[in-house]
Design a protein around this motif. Structure first.
Motif, short mmCIF file in Angstrom:
data_model
loop_
_atom_site.label_atom_id
_atom_site.label_comp_id
_atom_site.label_asym_id
_atom_site.label_seq_id
_atom_site.Cartn_x
_atom_site.Cartn_y
_atom_site.Cartn_z
N GLY A 44 0.78 -1.23 0.00
CA GLY A 44 0.00 0.00 0.00
C GLY A 44 0.81 1.28 0.00
O GLY A 44 0.30 2.34 -0.34
N THR A 45 2.09 1.20 0.37
CA THR A 45 2.94 2.38 0.38
C THR A 45 3.88 2.43 -0.82
O THR A 45 4.70 3.34 -0.93
N LYS A 46 3.77 1.45 -1.72
CA LYS A 46 4.64 1.40 -2.89
C LYS A 46 4.02 2.15 -4.07
O LYS A 46 2.82 2.40 -4.11
N SER A 47 4.86 2.46 -5.04
CA SER A 47 4.37 3.14 -6.24
C SER A 47 3.68 2.15 -7.16
O SER A 47 3.91 0.93 -7.11
N GLU A 48 2.85 2.69 -8.05
CA GLU A 48 2.18 1.86 -9.04
C GLU A 48 3.19 1.13 -9.91
O GLU A 48 3.01 -0.05 -10.24
N ALA A 49 4.27 1.81 -10.27
CA ALA A 49 5.28 1.19 -11.14
C ALA A 49 5.94 0.00 -10.46
O ALA A 49 6.18 -1.04 -11.10
N GLU A 50 6.22 0.12 -9.16
CA GLU A 50 6.84 -0.99 -8.43
C GLU A 50 5.92 -2.21 -8.41
O GLU A 50 6.36 -3.35 -8.64
N ILE A 51 4.65 -1.98 -8.13
CA ILE A 51 3.71 -3.10 -8.03
C ILE A 51 3.45 -3.72 -9.39
O ILE A 51 3.40 -4.95 -9.54
N ALA A 52 3.31 -2.87 -10.42
CA ALA A 52 3.05 -3.38 -11.78
C ALA A 52 4.20 -4.22 -12.29
O ALA A 52 4.01 -5.13 -13.11
N ALA A 53 5.42 -3.95 -11.83
CA ALA A 53 6.57 -4.74 -12.25
C ALA A 53 6.74 -5.99 -11.39
O ALA A 53 7.05 -7.07 -11.90
N ARG A 54 6.52 -5.86 -10.09
CA ARG A 54 6.82 -6.96 -9.17
C ARG A 54 5.81 -8.11 -9.25
O ARG A 54 6.17 -9.28 -9.29
N VAL A 55 4.53 -7.76 -9.26
CA VAL A 55 3.50 -8.80 -9.11
C VAL A 55 3.47 -9.77 -10.28
O VAL A 55 3.47 -11.00 -10.07
N PRO A 56 3.46 -9.32 -11.55
CA PRO A 56 3.44 -10.31 -12.64
C PRO A 56 4.67 -11.20 -12.66
O PRO A 56 4.56 -12.41 -12.93
N ALA A 57 5.84 -10.63 -12.38
CA ALA A 57 7.06 -11.44 -12.38
C ALA A 57 7.02 -12.50 -11.28
O ALA A 57 7.37 -13.67 -11.50
N LEU A 58 6.56 -12.11 -10.10
CA LEU A 58 6.50 -13.06 -8.99
C LEU A 58 5.46 -14.14 -9.24
O LEU A 58 5.70 -15.33 -8.98
N LEU A 59 4.31 -13.76 -9.77
CA LEU A 59 3.27 -14.76 -10.05
C LEU A 59 3.70 -15.70 -11.17
O LEU A 59 3.30 -16.87 -11.19
N GLY A 60 4.52 -15.23 -12.09
CA GLY A 60 5.07 -16.12 -13.10
C GLY A 60 5.93 -17.21 -12.47
O GLY A 60 5.83 -18.39 -12.85
N ARG A 61 6.77 -16.85 -11.52
CA ARG A 61 7.60 -17.83 -10.81
C ARG A 61 6.73 -18.81 -10.03
O ARG A 61 6.98 -20.03 -10.01
N LEU A 62 5.70 -18.29 -9.38
CA LEU A 62 4.83 -19.14 -8.58
C LEU A 62 4.03 -20.11 -9.45
O LEU A 62 3.83 -21.28 -9.08
N ALA A 63 3.56 -19.63 -10.60
CA ALA A 63 2.81 -20.51 -11.50
C ALA A 63 3.69 -21.64 -12.00
O ALA A 63 3.24 -22.80 -12.13
N GLU A 64 4.95 -21.34 -12.27
CA GLU A 64 5.87 -22.37 -12.73
C GLU A 64 6.15 -23.39 -11.63
O GLU A 64 6.23 -24.60 -11.90
N ARG A 65 6.28 -22.93 -10.41
CA ARG A 65 6.62 -23.86 -9.31
C ARG A 65 5.43 -24.70 -8.86
O ARG A 65 5.57 -25.90 -8.63
N TYR A 66 4.24 -24.09 -8.74
CA TYR A 66 3.12 -24.79 -8.12
C TYR A 66 2.04 -25.26 -9.10
O TYR A 66 1.11 -25.97 -8.69
N ASP A 67 2.11 -24.87 -10.36
CA ASP A 67 1.18 -25.31 -11.39
C ASP A 67 -0.28 -25.19 -10.94
O ASP A 67 -1.03 -26.17 -10.93
N PRO A 68 -0.72 -23.99 -10.56
CA PRO A 68 -2.10 -23.85 -10.07
C PRO A 68 -3.11 -23.94 -11.19
O PRO A 68 -2.83 -23.63 -12.35
N ARG A 69 -4.31 -24.37 -10.83
CA ARG A 69 -5.42 -24.37 -11.80
C ARG A 69 -6.00 -22.97 -11.94
O ARG A 69 -6.64 -22.66 -12.94
N LEU A 70 -5.79 -22.15 -10.94
CA LEU A 70 -6.37 -20.81 -10.90
C LEU A 70 -5.59 -20.01 -9.86
O LEU A 70 -5.15 -20.55 -8.85
N ILE A 71 -5.41 -18.71 -10.11
CA ILE A 71 -4.76 -17.82 -9.16
C ILE A 71 -5.75 -16.76 -8.72
O ILE A 71 -6.43 -16.15 -9.54
N VAL A 72 -5.83 -16.55 -7.41
CA VAL A 72 -6.60 -15.46 -6.84
C VAL A 72 -5.62 -14.41 -6.34
O VAL A 72 -4.81 -14.69 -5.45
#
Length: 265
Positions: A44-72
């Motif tokens: 909540g205290t981070k900039s939009e640019a920081e979040i827009a860069a961090r979240v997709p990259a991190l979720l890409g790593r998580l999807a590769e590791r855990y192979d989810p059927r769906l992400i919330v």
């Protein structure tokens, strides 16, 4: 063969448990992975640019590791900023979390509602659009609180929360011009429903609180309605991007939500 892929919940911290809870009530057979981006907390205290860069990259790593059927994405800040970026990057269903302004407007009698979120969430154009579409005849007052996020984390780690601290944060809504007419507050951060008993205790009588958790749970159930589930439910996993004393202190709470294994990404 039963499909053993989990449903993956993602938040900056433990706020997403307020979404995981209603989802598992509807889908008790669902394998769970819950991810807290503790290395990036708070969002909540981070900039939009920081979040827009961090979240997709991190979720890409998580999807590769855990192979989810769906992400919330069980985080209003991440959803209002990065949801479209994540959907563009990943080829699987992504469910976001947005402020529950529509049900708040449907409930309000005074036509004055409060939106309580992080500073990053309440300033988003997405919130402007929701207010215009679903609460056009309402006065919509907003307040961003970083303190409530920290207090929710502390509560779930076993710490005692002082009522006057909660009351001081709610005053950010009630002390605005017209704030005395608020009869519904939108918990526009997934951390905040975890503090709802404390907030109800200090809010004016009759004020109601709404959040998106139940609606998200119904959406997940709908999207997985034709899918199979394992007969032998594996232990739920809680994953932290950084392990510290707070993460370890959360173990009893996580276990109550079915997350008996704790891992570090």
């Amino acid at each position: 063969m039963a499909d053993r892929r989990p449903v993956l919940f993602f938040d900056s911290g433990v706020g997403g448990l307020s979404v995981l809870g209603p989802t598992t009530a509807l889908l008790p057979q669902a394998p769970l992975v819950y991810v807290a981006d503790s290395a990036g907390f708070p969002y909540g205290t981070k900039s939009e640019a920081e979040i827009a860069a961090r979240v997709p990259a991190l979720l890409g790593r998580l999807a590769e590791r855990y192979d989810p059927r769906l992400i919330v994405i069980a985080c209003n800040t991440a959803s209002t900023i990065a949801l479209q970026h994540v959907r563009a990057a990943l080829d699987l269903p992504i469910v976001g979390t947005v402020p529950a302004i529509k049900p708040a407007a449907e409930t309000s009698r005074t036509r004055t509602i409060g939106v309580l979120g992080t500073a990053a969430t309440v300033r988003q154009p997405y919130v402007d659009d929701l207010a215009a579409r679903f609460a056009g005849d309402c006065t919509v007052l907003r307040h961003g609180s970083a303190a409530l996020v920290e207090l929710a984390e502390a509560k779930l780690a076993g710490e005692t929360i002082a009522p006057e601290v909660i009351a001081n944060e709610l005053d950010g809504l009630f002390h605005q011009p017209g704030g005395d007419r608020i009869d519904v507050i939108v918990n526009a951060c997934t951390h905040f429903p975890l503090l709802e008993p404390e907030m109800r205790a200090v809010a004016p009588e009759g004020v109601q609180f709404v959040d998106g958790g139940p609606g998200i749970a119904r959406r997940v159930a709908y999207l997985t309605r034709a899918q199979s589930w394992p007969a032998d439910l594996p232990p739920g996993r809680a994953v932290f991007t950084a392990r510290d004393q707070r993460a370890d202190a959360l173990a009893p709470t996580l276990a109550r939500y079915g997350l008996s294994r704790i891992e570090t990404l």
